[in-house]
Design a protein around this motif. Structure first.
Motif, PDB file in Angstrom:
ATOM      1  N   VAL A   6     -21.015  43.130  53.108  1.00 30.35           N
ATOM      2  CA  VAL A   6     -21.240  44.222  54.062  1.00 30.35           C
ATOM      3  C   VAL A   6     -20.191  44.136  55.160  1.00 30.35           C
ATOM      4  CG1 VAL A   6     -23.727  44.388  53.615  1.00 30.35           C
ATOM      5  CG2 VAL A   6     -22.918  42.928  55.445  1.00 30.35           C
ATOM      6  N   THR A   7     -19.928  45.252  55.789  1.00 27.60           N
ATOM      7  CA  THR A   7     -18.948  45.283  56.874  1.00 27.60           C
ATOM      8  C   THR A   7     -19.529  44.633  58.125  1.00 27.60           C
ATOM      9  OG1 THR A   7     -19.701  47.415  57.737  1.00 27.60           O
ATOM     10  CG2 THR A   7     -18.022  47.466  55.979  1.00 27.60           C
ATOM     11  N   GLU A   8     -18.668  44.313  59.059  1.00 22.86           N
ATOM     12  CA  GLU A   8     -19.123  43.734  60.320  1.00 22.86           C
ATOM     13  C   GLU A   8     -20.029  44.705  61.073  1.00 22.86           C
ATOM     14  OE1 GLU A   8     -18.793  40.599  61.533  1.00 22.86           O
ATOM     15  OE2 GLU A   8     -17.884  40.163  59.590  1.00 22.86           O
ATOM     16  N   GLU A   9     -19.735  45.997  60.984  1.00 23.03           N
ATOM     17  CA  GLU A   9     -20.569  47.004  61.640  1.00 23.03           C
ATOM     18  C   GLU A   9     -21.964  47.039  61.021  1.00 23.03           C
ATOM     19  OE1 GLU A   9     -20.710  51.834  62.176  1.00 23.03           O
ATOM     20  OE2 GLU A   9     -18.748  50.875  61.980  1.00 23.03           O
ATOM     21  N   GLU A  10     -22.042  47.004  59.679  1.00 25.20           N
ATOM     22  CA  GLU A  10     -23.345  46.980  59.010  1.00 25.20           C
ATOM     23  C   GLU A  10     -24.106  45.710  59.363  1.00 25.20           C
ATOM     24  OE1 GLU A  10     -22.585  49.343  54.835  1.00 25.20           O
ATOM     25  OE2 GLU A  10     -21.630  47.392  55.104  1.00 25.20           O
ATOM     26  N   LYS A  11     -23.394  44.598  59.415  1.00 23.14           N
ATOM     27  CA  LYS A  11     -24.016  43.318  59.766  1.00 23.14           C
ATOM     28  C   LYS A  11     -24.631  43.385  61.162  1.00 23.14           C
ATOM     29  CE  LYS A  11     -21.575  39.829  58.302  1.00 23.14           C
ATOM     30  NZ  LYS A  11     -20.650  38.677  58.205  1.00 23.14           N
ATOM     31  N   SER A  12     -23.926  43.986  62.111  1.00 23.96           N
ATOM     32  CA  SER A  12     -24.438  44.130  63.478  1.00 23.96           C
ATOM     33  C   SER A  12     -25.667  45.024  63.517  1.00 23.96           C
ATOM     34  CB  SER A  12     -23.361  44.707  64.392  1.00 23.96           C
ATOM     35  OG  SER A  12     -22.297  43.818  64.511  1.00 23.96           O
TER      36      SER A  12
ATOM     37  N   THR B 223     -25.650  37.494  55.177  1.00 26.34           N
ATOM     38  CA  THR B 223     -25.268  38.693  54.436  1.00 26.34           C
ATOM     39  C   THR B 223     -23.975  38.418  53.686  1.00 26.34           C
ATOM     40  OG1 THR B 223     -23.971  39.570  56.275  1.00 26.34           O
ATOM     41  CG2 THR B 223     -26.295  40.222  56.169  1.00 26.34           C
TER      42      THR B 223
END
Length: 125
Positions: free
Chosen positions: A78-84, A75
């Motif tokens: 995207v933010t780390e939260e979105e990635k998770s 990715t």
């Protein structure tokens, strides 16, 4: 592989599928070479789910599945939260850029060619 291409190409007509921004103009959802497959979509829940549903449809029909030990989710932007959250959909490890595919470096930035100076310069007396 033709059936897989058809399954992934069918996403072109689904209004809930969003192309990867760099692939939208040409409607590219995937690239294949021998036993390698790259799938592209915008990094959102519905697009990723539709992409993997199409791949699952192919897997159920053919019996061919992706090797999770050789698969990664890549990715950018995207933010780390979105990635998770996206990782929960695909259930595979997160890969990082740059990476090499078929010997070609892939990155999230443009590559530039810079001519290198020789390490040894000869001088003539």
């Amino acid at each position: 592989m033709e059936y897989l291409s058809r399954c992934l190409d069918s996403l072109n007509h689904n209004p809930d599928f969003n192309f990867h921004p760099r692939c939208e103009r040409l409607h590219i959802t995937h690239l294949m070479f021998t036993d390698d497959l790259l799938m592209f979509a915008r990094a959102d829940h519905s697009s990723l789910e539709l992409l993997f549903d199409a791949f699952s449809k192919f897997s159920h029909a053919s019996g061919l599945v992706a090797n999770p030990e050789k698969s990664n989710l890549y990715t950018a932007g995207v933010t780390e939260e979105e990635k998770s959250d996206l990782q929960l959909i695909v259930k595979m490890p997160i890969g990082s850029f740059p990476l090499k595919y078929l010997g070609v470096p892939l990155t999230t930035r443009k590559l530039f060619y810079q001519e290198c100076k020789p390490l040894i310069e000869k001088t003539v007396a």
